[in-house]
Design a protein around this motif. Structure first.
Motif, PDB file in Angstrom:
ATOM      1  N   GLY A  20      -8.300 -54.512  59.593  1.00  0.00           N
ATOM      2  CA  GLY A  20      -8.323 -53.183  59.002  1.00  0.00           C
ATOM      3  C   GLY A  20      -9.226 -53.091  57.786  1.00  0.00           C
ATOM      4  N   VAL A  21     -10.136 -54.046  57.661  1.00  0.00           N
ATOM      5  CA  VAL A  21     -11.074 -54.080  56.535  1.00  0.00           C
ATOM      6  C   VAL A  21     -12.441 -53.608  57.007  1.00  0.00           C
ATOM      7  N   ASP A  22     -13.053 -52.701  56.245  1.00  0.00           N
ATOM      8  CA  ASP A  22     -14.423 -52.258  56.551  1.00  0.00           C
ATOM      9  C   ASP A  22     -15.375 -53.378  56.152  1.00  0.00           C
ATOM     10  N   PRO A  23     -16.092 -53.998  57.114  1.00  0.00           N
ATOM     11  CA  PRO A  23     -16.954 -55.139  56.773  1.00  0.00           C
ATOM     12  C   PRO A  23     -18.201 -54.743  55.989  1.00  0.00           C
ATOM     13  N   TYR A  24     -18.436 -53.440  55.844  1.00  0.00           N
ATOM     14  CA  TYR A  24     -19.626 -53.001  55.115  1.00  0.00           C
ATOM     15  C   TYR A  24     -19.266 -52.214  53.857  1.00  0.00           C
ATOM     16  N   ARG A  89      -3.279 -60.141  53.785  1.00  0.00           N
ATOM     17  CA  ARG A  89      -4.530 -59.677  54.407  1.00  0.00           C
ATOM     18  C   ARG A  89      -5.733 -60.205  53.647  1.00  0.00           C
ATOM     19  N   SER A  90      -5.680 -60.189  52.307  1.00  0.00           N
ATOM     20  CA  SER A  90      -6.813 -60.689  51.516  1.00  0.00           C
ATOM     21  C   SER A  90      -7.029 -62.178  51.735  1.00  0.00           C
ATOM     22  N   GLU A 122      -7.108 -62.107  41.887  1.00  0.00           N
ATOM     23  CA  GLU A 122      -5.870 -61.496  42.379  1.00  0.00           C
ATOM     24  C   GLU A 122      -6.196 -60.326  43.300  1.00  0.00           C
ATOM     25  N   ARG A 123      -7.486 -59.972  43.319  1.00  0.00           N
ATOM     26  CA  ARG A 123      -7.952 -58.936  44.236  1.00  0.00           C
ATOM     27  C   ARG A 123      -9.298 -59.359  44.809  1.00  0.00           C
ATOM     28  N   LEU A 124      -9.435 -59.315  46.129  1.00  0.00           N
ATOM     29  CA  LEU A 124     -10.670 -59.685  46.820  1.00  0.00           C
ATOM     30  C   LEU A 124     -11.134 -58.495  47.653  1.00  0.00           C
ATOM     31  N   THR A 125     -12.409 -58.144  47.515  1.00  0.00           N
ATOM     32  CA  THR A 125     -12.965 -57.007  48.251  1.00  0.00           C
ATOM     33  C   THR A 125     -14.236 -57.455  48.973  1.00  0.00           C
ATOM     34  N   LEU A 126     -14.294 -57.212  50.263  1.00  0.00           N
ATOM     35  CA  LEU A 126     -15.517 -57.489  51.019  1.00  0.00           C
ATOM     36  C   LEU A 126     -16.432 -56.270  50.919  1.00  0.00           C
TER      37      LEU A 126
END
Length: 523
Positions: A20-24, A89-90, A122-126
């Motif tokens: 459910g993560v947008d890869p872009y 999820r992260s 503590e937060r990871l964003t692609l």
């Protein structure tokens, strides 16, 4: 092998989507520059945190702990991804990361036991999934031609290349500021011209369909800038792109950047003063304090202990025992260029064209026969050339590479300079060229403003077509402008790309142009 790696990355891309993560990614404007984070970190401070974003350059997966390095435009630092600090999820996303991915990480900022300042995320964003691996795992793209053809990979993997282009912007901004401080107005003149002029060079030709007219990419803005002098704009400059349909070399690119300026009621002596200020102050600016990493890099690449780098009010040197950066009072601006140490301190040396020709070639610029004999001795074809052209061929072959330290070469043969005022001796044009490290860096005149003499010179230049000149059509409108009266003036052109080469210790012009022209890969 590459196909297998790409297939694996595409498989990970699908798994990212399944999470459910947008890869872009999307907008992410909370990140702080890495250099600022590293600069503000306090070992004695508590409760420090950071939010950073960049490209992954190293990943060490240790099971429930992943250490990684990310790089942004200004620096590189470590992040730590921990299973017990991220949501499920992260953490699954962290296991799908590859070198080259763009990510953001936010969390506490601490120094590890190995001494590395680290964001414990503590937060990871692609932000973007990379589908092709970076070259040589970020050890740097070493193939020179590949660096020029795929500059994006060069910038991605070679911080030194990115720094050169940062310095390029810095230098051009500095020059602009100096000229504005002198009261110059920045202008723009046409890049497509119905008649090209201002230099002896071969143009690129294009065609305007609506007008059904051939146009030329400019070889010089000179004749348009002089029209502005006629119109009453007394101090004008343009940092412009010029185009010359000529060869490729380490010093020549068909598309290049020039600074060209004109000042009413000045002469070439004033242009020398301006040139010294612009270049000497730019060198001092680049060697300013606070740029320790760059200076240390110069040392590491062969700058001798005791070599001096100066800025206004002080200078930097290197401790011969410890390679330590140190500040010393007063000094000169000396920067390395290849195997040479170039002293950019004003005033620059001055010598006449004839003095240098006599010293290095043993002939006078006024003796055409002797110059032809010397040309034949040097293997230069002197047939079907005017004496002045032969003399200049000999000058280029025997003098130019001797001019390592900044040197103004004064008073050129008048027949080479159709746009230049003559001196008391009609055989001499009031022109100088500035040489550094064996390269021509600048060209300046006391401008010719007599319309009758100008017309005669241009008509003579037209007749020189058979001798290699390229101007085919007289610019009647420029001559008409002179009839209205152009003030006495000085004019100056500086090759910006070559200045950048000198101030960044870059041996090829392709190293300082983001996208240089190259031969097609198939050739």
């Amino acid at each position: 092998m590459l196909e297998k790696v790409q297939a694996d990355r595409k498989n990970k891309l699908q798994k990212v989507r399944e999470l459910g993560v947008d890869p872009y990614g999307s907008r992410y404007d909370t990140a702080e520059p890495i250099a600022d984070v590293l600069g503000r970190f306090d070992d004695d401070g508590e409760g420090q945190s950071a939010d950073v974003a960049g490209r992954l350059t190293l990943i060490r997966d240790m099971g429930k702990l992943i250490f990684a390095h990310i790089r942004d435009q200004g620096g590189q630092m470590q992040i730590c991804l921990r299973k017990n600090a991220l949501d499920e999820r992260s953490w699954q996303l962290a296991k799908l990361l590859d070198l080259g991915d763009l990510v953001a990480a936010a969390g506490p900022l601490q120094r590890t036991r190995t001494g590395e300042i680290t964001v414990f995320a503590e937060r990871l964003t692609l932000l973007c999934k990379s589908l092709t691996p970076p070259p040589e795992k970020f050890h740097g793209l070493q193939d020179v031609e590949a660096r020029y053809r795929r500059r994006y990979l060069d910038l991605m993997t070679n911080p030194e290349s990115r720094e050169v282009f940062d310095r390029r912007t810095e230098i051009i901004d500095h020059i602009r500021g100096k000229l504005r401080g002198r009261g110059f107005v920045e202008v723009e003149t046409p890049m497509m011209q119905p008649i090209y002029g201002g230099a002896a060079a071969r143009p690129f030709v294009t065609h305007h369909n609506t007008l059904d007219a051939d146009l030329y990419l400019r070889i010089s803005p000179e004749l348009y800038l002089k029209r502005l002098l006629v119109g009453g704009m007394e101090k004008v400059f343009e940092i412009n792109r010029n185009f010359r349909n000529e060869g490729l070399s380490t010093q020549h690119n068909p598309e290049f950047t020039m600074l060209e300026l004109y000042q009413a009621y000045a002469d070439y002596e004033v242009m020398m003063e301006i040139t010294e200020e612009l270049i000497s102050s730019a060198a001092a600016h680049i060697a300013a304090p606070g740029l320790v990493r760059r200076i240390q890099s110069w040392y590491d690449h062969g700058c001798e202990p005791g070599a001096i780098l100066m800025w206004p009010g002080g200078q930097a040197g290197f401790d011969a025992d410890h390679k330590a950066y140190k500040v010393i009072k007063s000094g000169r601006t000396v920067l390395p260029f290849g195997d040479e140490q170039v002293d950019f301190s004003a005033p620059f040396a001055r010598a006449t064209y004839d003095e240098l020709l006599r010293e290095h070639a043993g002939v006078s610029m006024f003796d055409g026969d002797a110059a032809r004999e010397k040309a034949r001795e040097l293997g230069i074809d002197e047939s079907n050339k005017d004496d002045a052209v032969v003399v200049n061929d000999v000058f280029e072959a025997t003098v130019e590479d001797k001019l390592i330290q900044p040197t103004f070469v004064l008073d050129y043969p008048a027949d080479l300079c159709p746009l230049t005022r003559r001196g008391d001796d009609e055989r001499i044009a009031l022109r100088f060229e500035l040489y550094m490290a064996g390269m021509e860096i600048a060209n300046a005149y006391t401008e010719l403003n007599d319309p009758a003499v100008q017309e005669a010179n241009l008509r003579r230049q037209l007749r020189g077509e058979a001798d290699g000149e390229t101007m085919r059509v007289m610019d009647e409108d420029f001559l008409n402008a002179l009839l209205h009266g152009m003030p006495p003036a000085g004019g100056l052109g500086i090759g910006i790309d070559r200045v950048i080469m000198l101030l960044t210790n870059s041996k090829s012009i392709r190293d300082v142009i983001l996208f240089p022209l190259l031969r097609p890969e198939s050739q």
